[in-house]
Design an enzyme around this catalytic site. Sequence first.
Site, PDB file in Angstrom:
ATOM      1  N   ASP A  32       0.874  -1.162   0.000  1.00 55.72           N
ATOM      2  CA  ASP A  32       0.000   0.000   0.000  1.00 55.72           C
ATOM      3  C   ASP A  32       0.920   1.223   0.000  1.00 55.72           C
ATOM      4  O   ASP A  32       2.094   1.146   0.385  1.00 55.72           O
ATOM      5  CB  ASP A  32      -0.956   0.014   1.192  1.00 55.72           C
ATOM      6  CG  ASP A  32      -2.135   0.971   0.956  1.00 55.72           C
ATOM      7  OD1 ASP A  32      -2.063   1.773  -0.001  1.00 55.72           O
ATOM      8  OD2 ASP A  32      -3.120   0.930   1.714  1.00 55.72           O
TER       9      ASP A  32
HETATM   10  C1  BGC Z   1      -4.883   3.448   0.013  1.00 55.73           C
HETATM   11  C2  BGC Z   1      -5.017   2.420  -1.092  1.00 55.73           C
HETATM   12  C3  BGC Z   1      -4.817   3.082  -2.428  1.00 55.73           C
HETATM   13  C4  BGC Z   1      -3.464   3.776  -2.444  1.00 55.73           C
HETATM   14  C5  BGC Z   1      -3.146   4.488  -3.745  1.00 55.73           C
HETATM   15  C6  BGC Z   1      -3.612   4.260  -0.113  1.00 55.73           C
HETATM   16  O1  BGC Z   1      -3.604   5.326   0.771  1.00 55.73           O
HETATM   17  O2  BGC Z   1      -4.936   2.803   1.255  1.00 55.73           O
HETATM   18  O3  BGC Z   1      -6.265   1.788  -1.031  1.00 55.73           O
HETATM   19  O4  BGC Z   1      -4.933   2.148  -3.445  1.00 55.73           O
HETATM   20  O5  BGC Z   1      -3.433   4.743  -1.408  1.00 55.73           O
HETATM   21  O6  BGC Z   1      -3.964   5.581  -3.910  1.00 55.73           O
END
Ligand code: BGC
Length: 742
Positions: free
Chosen positions: A263
Site C-alpha cells: 500500500d
Molecule cells: C490506500 C489504497 C490506495 C493507495 C493508492 C492508499 O492510501 O490505502 O487503497 O490504493 O493509497 O492511492
Amino acid sequence: MKNKITFFLFASAFASLLQAQTPVYLDPSKDIEARVEDALSRMTLAEKIDVIHAQSKFSSAGVKRLGLPDFWTDDGPHGVRPDVLWDEWEQAGQTNDSCVAFPALTCLAASWNPDCARAYGHALGEEALYRGKGMILGPGVNIYRTPLGGRNFEYMGEDPYLTSRIVVPYVQGLQSCGVASCVKHYCLNNDEQYRHQVNVIISDRALHEIYLPGFEAAVKEGKAWGIMGAYNLYKDEHNCHNQYTLNKILKHDWGFDGVVVSDWGGAHNMDQAVKNGLDMEFGTWTDGLTMGATNAYDMYYLSKGYQKAILEGKYTTKELDEKVRRVLRLFFRTTMNKQKPYGFLCSESHYEVAQQVAAEGIVLLQNEGNVLPIKPEGKKILVVGENAIKMMTVGGGSSSLKAQHEISPLQGLQMRLKGKAAVEFARGYVGDVSGDYNGVTTGQNLKDDRAPEVLLAEAVEMAKAADYVVIFGGLNKSGHQDCEGTDRKTMALPYNQDKLIEAIAAVNKQTIYVNISGNAVCMPWRKQVPAIVQGWFLGSEAGIGLADVLLGNTNPSGHLPFTWYEDLNQVGAHSFGEAAFPGIWREGKKIIDEEYKEGIYVGYRWMDKQKLKPAFAFGHGLSYTSFKVSGLKAASKETADGNMTFTVDVTNTGSVEGSDVVQLYITDQKCSVDRPAKELKAFQKVSLKPGETKTVTLRTDRRALSFWDEQAGDWKAEPGDFIAWAGDSSDRLPCKVKFVLK
Ligand code: BGC
C-alpha cells in the site's frame, strides 16, 4: 588500410550503438513462464531493481531495452481515478480521464449477484485499458467489523462467503481485459484511524474463518494477479512485508503467483521488504498521501540501497529474482498481453452496468403500509436533504473519482417525474458543503447560511403541504464519515438529521427516508417513518437508480451485506472496551494493539450468539412483491465427502415481477469447538413473474461444514449432525433439513 580501420571502427561502433538502442523484443510465441525466464536472463541488476519499485506516484519502470513498457496502476475500486502529476498528488489536468463512477462495493455486494460483479469488473477493465492502466487497485475485501469503519463503503460487507462470491467474478471480469486486479488490503485492515500503527491480535480461527476467505477466494478461484499489503501490523510486522501472511499463507499455502504491491507508503524496512514477500514498492516516503521527500524513488527500500546491498554481498539475487519473475509475469499478463481487447471510456454499456448494479443493490429496508412505490400522478413530492443534491463521487480518499457525470437523487426524480408530478426541494439541514479531493472539485456551491431552525421549519412547513416527502440523508465522503484515513466517531446520523426526520414524519404520513452511506446508522425514529431505503453511494447514475426504485420502475432486490445494528451496544467489536477497538497504545505510542476479542463472532454470528435483534438483519431486503421460500430438500441425508446438494422452491406470491435472494445457512449441531449458530454457505438470486415458482439448486462442499482447526493449522469437518436452513434473510429462514457428515 587507414580507411579500412576507420570503416571497421565506425561499423562496430554503429553496431554496438544499435545493440544498445534497439529493443531486443522477446519471442511472443513462447508461453508466459518461458518468456519470464527469457526476460529475466537478459536483465541487468539495475534493470531488475528498477521494475520492483515506483518511478512516480502510480507507475513503475518497464525495461525499455527489452521492449517492456512502463507499468501504470490506478485506483480503484469504483472507477478509474483521474491522473495526478508525476510526483505530486495534484491533478495532471488531463481531458481524457473523466470516467464512469460505478456504485460503491457495498452496493455491489448488496446485489447478491455474481453476474453483476463480473459485468462491473469487465466494464471497469475497459475503462482502465483506455486509460493505459495495467492494474486497478481494488477491489477491497476487508470485513465489516464495526459500523464505524471509515472504508466499509469500499468493501463487501461482513460475511466471508458473500464477499468471496462477489470478489471472484469482479477479479475475473477485470482481468479478462488484461488488466490486473490488486485485491486489497491484505489483511486485517478493518478500521482506519490508526491504520499505520495498529497491530491486530486475533485468533487463528477468526483470521482464517472470517478475515481471509475473501482474499483466498480472489487468489485461488479468481486467480488475482495482484494483492496489496495493508498498512497495519500483524504479529508485530507490517502487512506489506509480513513473513506469516505473505510468505506463508499467501504465497506458500495458497500458491499465489502474482505480485504483492505495498500500500502507498506501507513499506518500512529494507530487510523485511527484501525477505518477507513484498514484490513492488509504491508510495514510500509519501506517508500514504502527502508528506515526505519529493522524487524519493531512488531512496525506496527496494531501490538503490537494495542494489548496493546486493553488490556488497549482503543479499544474493535469490529474493530479487523471485520478485522480478512475478513482476515479469504481471507484464506478460497485462501490458505485454496481445489478447487484450480495446479500451473504452464512458461507453453506454458501462453506464448500463452502473445502473444495473444500482438497481440490484438498493435495499428496501422497510415499507409500512406500502407507501412505496410512489404513485406520482398529479402529486406534490417534496425532496428534502443535502444528500439529495450533493455529489458523492468526489471525496472519501483514494476511491475519489472525476465522473463524466453524476445524476443527483433530486435530478433523478425530476427527470423521471417531468410532466407527471410536482417536485419541490427543501434543504432541511446543512452538512458538509466542501466538495474537492486532490484538486478535483464538484463545482457545486452548497453554501446555505440560514440557521438550522430556519431550514428545519421550512422543510416541515413544506412537508405539511406535500403528498409524499422523500428525505435523502445519511453520511458523506468527508473525514470521520465514509472516508479513508478516519473512522466515524459515532453511529448516529450527523448534522442533527434525527431531529429533522422526526419532525417531518410527525407531519407527513407518507415520509420516505433514503439513507446514503456505506455504513449502518442509528435510526431512533425507525418506527415513525413508514418507508426506509438504503441507497449506498451509487456513482454516476445514482439519481436514476434511486428514482427508479422509489417510483417502482425497478422492483428492489438488494439485500443487506451487513447487520444493521440498532446501536454500537450490539456490535461485537465494541463489547470488550477499548482493547478491542480502537486498541491500546504501547509505551512510546508507536504501536497500538487492537485485539479482536469477539473472535469469529462478527455481524450476524455475534447477534445470534448474544440473542440480539438488530434493526435489520444481515441478508434482509424487501420487494414490492412477496415471496415464499419452501420445500427445502437435501439430495441425500448423509454425505461422506462433505459435498451436499439442496433444492428449495421460491414462489412469487405477489402481483408484480421481482427477484428474491435465497440464502442457505448451515449449523454444526455438535462440535469440539464453539461454532456460530449458523453461517451463510450458499445463495442464489432468482427472478420470478407473479405466481411463478422456481426450484433453486444450491450446492455446498466440505469447506462449508468445516472450521479452522488451530492445532492442525488446517480446515476440519467433524462427522456428525448438521442442519441446513433456507430463507431470504438471516432472520427469516422458514425451512430446515437435517443431514449427517459421516
Ligand atoms: C490506500 C489504497 C490506495 C493507495 C493508492 C492508499 O492510501 O490505502 O487503497 O490504493 O493509497 O492511492
